[in-house]
Design an enzyme around this catalytic site. Structure first.
Site, PDB file in Angstrom:
ATOM      1  N   CYS A 175      16.005 -16.837  -5.623  1.00  0.00           N
ATOM      2  CA  CYS A 175      16.735 -16.415  -4.594  1.00  0.00           C
ATOM      3  C   CYS A 175      16.670 -17.539  -3.511  1.00  0.00           C
ATOM      4  O   CYS A 175      15.626 -17.666  -2.874  1.00  0.00           O
ATOM      5  CB  CYS A 175      16.565 -15.053  -4.177  1.00  0.00           C
ATOM      6  N   CYS A 202      13.535 -14.260   3.032  1.00  0.00           N
ATOM      7  CA  CYS A 202      12.846 -13.066   3.183  1.00  0.00           C
ATOM      8  C   CYS A 202      11.416 -13.036   3.178  1.00  0.00           C
ATOM      9  O   CYS A 202      10.707 -13.548   2.004  1.00  0.00           O
ATOM     10  CB  CYS A 202      13.281 -12.068   2.357  1.00  0.00           C
ATOM     11  N   CYS A 208       9.477 -11.270   0.372  1.00  0.00           N
ATOM     12  CA  CYS A 208       9.838 -11.178  -1.020  1.00  0.00           C
ATOM     13  C   CYS A 208       9.239 -12.144  -1.859  1.00  0.00           C
ATOM     14  O   CYS A 208       9.198 -13.420  -1.862  1.00  0.00           O
ATOM     15  CB  CYS A 208      11.460 -11.186  -1.110  1.00  0.00           C
ATOM     16  N   CYS A 264      18.809   2.358 -10.648  1.00  0.00           N
ATOM     17  CA  CYS A 264      19.056   1.466  -9.685  1.00  0.00           C
ATOM     18  C   CYS A 264      18.789  -0.029 -10.362  1.00  0.00           C
ATOM     19  O   CYS A 264      17.761  -0.416 -11.123  1.00  0.00           O
ATOM     20  CB  CYS A 264      18.115   1.333  -8.605  1.00  0.00           C
ATOM     21  N   CYS A 284      23.188   2.593  -9.095  1.00  0.00           N
ATOM     22  CA  CYS A 284      22.738   1.955  -7.724  1.00  0.00           C
ATOM     23  C   CYS A 284      22.507   0.577  -8.174  1.00  0.00           C
ATOM     24  O   CYS A 284      21.989   0.218  -9.078  1.00  0.00           O
ATOM     25  CB  CYS A 284      21.745   2.515  -7.003  1.00  0.00           C
ATOM     26  N   CYS A 326      22.946   3.216   0.587  1.00  0.00           N
ATOM     27  CA  CYS A 326      21.507   3.415   0.423  1.00  0.00           C
ATOM     28  C   CYS A 326      20.784   2.156   1.205  1.00  0.00           C
ATOM     29  O   CYS A 326      21.070   0.770   0.990  1.00  0.00           O
ATOM     30  CB  CYS A 326      21.069   2.937  -1.026  1.00  0.00           C
ATOM     31  N   ARG A 339      13.898   8.109   0.617  1.00  0.00           N
ATOM     32  CA  ARG A 339      13.197   7.773  -0.571  1.00  0.00           C
ATOM     33  C   ARG A 339      11.867   7.202  -0.445  1.00  0.00           C
ATOM     34  O   ARG A 339      12.019   5.932   0.265  1.00  0.00           O
ATOM     35  CB  ARG A 339      13.898   6.938  -1.305  1.00  0.00           C
TER      36      ARG A 339
HETATM   37  N1  SAM Z   1      18.829  -9.528  -2.964  1.00  0.00           N
HETATM   38  C1  SAM Z   1      19.188  -8.252  -2.530  1.00  0.00           C
HETATM   39  C2  SAM Z   1      18.871  -8.100  -1.425  1.00  0.00           C
HETATM   40  O1  SAM Z   1      17.968  -8.728  -0.540  1.00  0.00           O
HETATM   41  O2  SAM Z   1      19.509  -6.948  -0.672  1.00  0.00           O
HETATM   42  C3  SAM Z   1      18.584  -7.267  -3.369  1.00  0.00           C
HETATM   43  C4  SAM Z   1      17.152  -7.127  -3.995  1.00  0.00           C
HETATM   44  S1  SAM Z   1      15.884  -6.944  -2.697  1.00  0.00           S
HETATM   45  C5  SAM Z   1      14.346  -7.230  -3.368  1.00  0.00           C
HETATM   46  C6  SAM Z   1      15.806  -5.339  -2.055  1.00  0.00           C
HETATM   47  C7  SAM Z   1      14.990  -4.985  -0.897  1.00  0.00           C
HETATM   48  O3  SAM Z   1      13.465  -4.609  -1.535  1.00  0.00           O
HETATM   49  C8  SAM Z   1      14.885  -5.638  -0.031  1.00  0.00           C
HETATM   50  O4  SAM Z   1      15.843  -5.512   0.866  1.00  0.00           O
HETATM   51  C9  SAM Z   1      13.518  -5.203   0.827  1.00  0.00           C
HETATM   52  O5  SAM Z   1      13.738  -4.097   1.596  1.00  0.00           O
HETATM   53  C10 SAM Z   1      12.555  -4.697  -0.458  1.00  0.00           C
HETATM   54  N2  SAM Z   1      11.561  -5.420  -0.821  1.00  0.00           N
HETATM   55  C11 SAM Z   1      11.368  -6.649  -1.289  1.00  0.00           C
HETATM   56  N3  SAM Z   1      10.309  -7.136  -1.365  1.00  0.00           N
HETATM   57  C12 SAM Z   1       9.447  -6.189  -0.979  1.00  0.00           C
HETATM   58  C13 SAM Z   1       8.072  -6.039  -0.665  1.00  0.00           C
HETATM   59  N4  SAM Z   1       7.278  -7.069  -1.085  1.00  0.00           N
HETATM   60  N5  SAM Z   1       7.554  -4.991  -0.356  1.00  0.00           N
HETATM   61  C14 SAM Z   1       8.578  -3.887   0.100  1.00  0.00           C
HETATM   62  N6  SAM Z   1       9.649  -4.034  -0.049  1.00  0.00           N
HETATM   63  C15 SAM Z   1      10.263  -5.093  -0.538  1.00  0.00           C
HETATM   64 FE1  SF4 Z   2      16.426 -12.645  -2.049  1.00  0.00          FE
HETATM   65 FE2  SF4 Z   2      14.033 -11.091  -2.064  1.00  0.00          FE
HETATM   66 FE3  SF4 Z   2      15.635 -11.687   0.308  1.00  0.00          FE
HETATM   67 FE4  SF4 Z   2      16.651 -10.113  -1.831  1.00  0.00          FE
HETATM   68  S1  SF4 Z   2      15.004  -9.729  -0.391  1.00  0.00           S
HETATM   69  S2  SF4 Z   2      17.779 -11.528  -0.792  1.00  0.00           S
HETATM   70  S3  SF4 Z   2      16.008 -11.176  -3.709  1.00  0.00           S
HETATM   71  S4  SF4 Z   2      14.692 -13.243  -1.072  1.00  0.00           S
END
Ligand code: SAM
Ligand code: SF4
Ligand code: DTB
Length: 341
Positions: free
Chosen positions: A75, A79, A82, A119, A151, A211, A283
């Protein structure tokens, strides 16, 4: 000094006899009010959250949501939490994007195991039109045909994509605010808080349920947590689901050294989310795998009424299905039976 719970005179038609009346729905909570709730003595906070939860959601039913990563890793967003970001050196690559039939196979298995919601996640900055989006629509239709809620979480979207997802029967779109507006710039630089709010508005306009929640344990202060909750509670209507995640500190991400979240902090966050958003599904999301059974029971007591159910989240582990069945049985809570909520 903060006010005691304000209640409507009315009670829910299906309220447990003797339960307190339904709490009022407010969208004007202030950050200091919310921070005062987060800092209440735990016993008082739990009492308050319990009163709200029992009045608004009688019966202690917990919704089981299964999660599947359809498109994993690579991606372009940055973030900091992530493992799927190209900017991070976490080792999440090499998984092919799943096709429609294997996804529906997993949805059937989730239904068989007792899930109510399925989901699906895409590690995208935004949805683009084309074959992967057409496949997403087919997945949504297939999941709904199984009688499960569907979802999707796939980043930003356009109005017309939201309309097509709604038409395909999508129940809910997940898009988290993640943290407070003030702490946000320390976590993500490639998209703004405002863009997140606009995505959420598009989801709402299309008639899809929202959500939206966040993560604790990313170096934020209690004021940041209050500020995140303030933004969530100011949304009108409140998000139908509010995932509360504890950071899973994954090696190779900038947050890998963050200390683990104290489970009682998660209990506090759940309790305050419940008080602010009485009828939303709160949740208990990432971070459950390392929590004790007792810590999780306290979260249920504080008003969590949904969990991710299944051995994995997106790329990290989750509590085992058998352990969750035992947990719910030990707590004496029932799975959610009302598909209309
Ligand atoms: N890319 C899309 C987005 O960012 O909306 C969907 C997938 S993203 C992985 C969905 C959510 O997972 C993120 O907004 C974050 O809140 C949560 N998330 C991702 N990595 C995480 C982590 N290491 N610990 C806790 N929550 C996490
Ligand atoms: Fe990409 Fe992870 Fe950020 Fe979602 S949370 S936008 S998958 S980097
Ligand atoms: C949400 O708030 N938490 C889920 C779901 N929505 C998509 C994701 C948690 C991801 C945890 C890290 C991982 O497994 O990659």
């Amino acid at each position: 000094m903060i006010a005691t719970p304000a209640y409507h005179a009315s009670t829910a038609a299906n309220a447990v006899p003797g339960a307190p009346p339904a709490p009022s729905i407010r969208h004007d909570w202030t950050v200091p009010e919310i921070q005062a709730l987060l800092e209440l003595p735990l016993m008082d906070l739990l009492w308050w959250a319990q009163a709200v939860h029992r009045a608004a959601n009688p019966g202690y039913r917990v919704q089981l949501a299964s999660l599947l990563s359809v498109k994993t890793g690579g991606c372009e967003e940055d973030c900091a939490y992530c493992p799927q970001s190209l900017h991070n050196s976490s080792d999440v690559t090499g998984r092919p994007e799943l096709e429609v039939e294997p996804v529906l196979e997993r949805a059937r298995a989730a239904k068989q195991a007792g899930a109510h919601r399925f989901c699906m996640g895409w590690a995208w900055r935004d949805i683009r039109d084309g074959a992967p989006f057409e496949a997403m629509l087919q997945m949504v239709r297939g999941v709904r045909e199984l009688g499960l809620e569907a979802c999707v979480t796939a980043g930003m979207l356009t109005d017309s994509q939201a309309a097509r997802l709604a038409e395909a029967g999508l129940t809910s779109y997940n898009h988290n605010l993640d943290t407070s507006p003030e702490h946000y710039d320390r976590i993500i630089s490639t998209r703004t808080y405002q863009e997140r709010l606009e995505t959420l508005a598009r989801v709402r306009r299309a008639g899809i349920s929202m959500c939206c929640g966040g993560i604790i344990g990313m170096g934020e202060t209690t004021t940041d947590r209050a500020s995140l909750l303030q933004v969530l509670a100011s949304l009108n209507p409140h998000p139908e689901s509010v995932p509360i995640n504890a950071l899973v500190a994954v090696e190779g991400t900038p947050l890998q050294e963050q200390p683990p979240v104290d489970p009682l902090e998660l209990v506090r966050m759940v309790a305050v989310a419940r008080i602010l958003m009485p009828t939303s599904r709160v949740r208990l999301s990432a971070g459950r795998e390392t929590m004790s059974r007792e810590g999780q029971v306290l979260c249920l007591l504080a008003g969590a009424d949904s969990i991710f159910y299944g051995d994995t989240l997106l790329t990290t582990g989750n509590s085992a299905v058998d352990a969750d069945r035992e947990l719910l049985a030990a707590a004496g809570v029932n799975p959610w039976l009302d598909p209309s909520r």
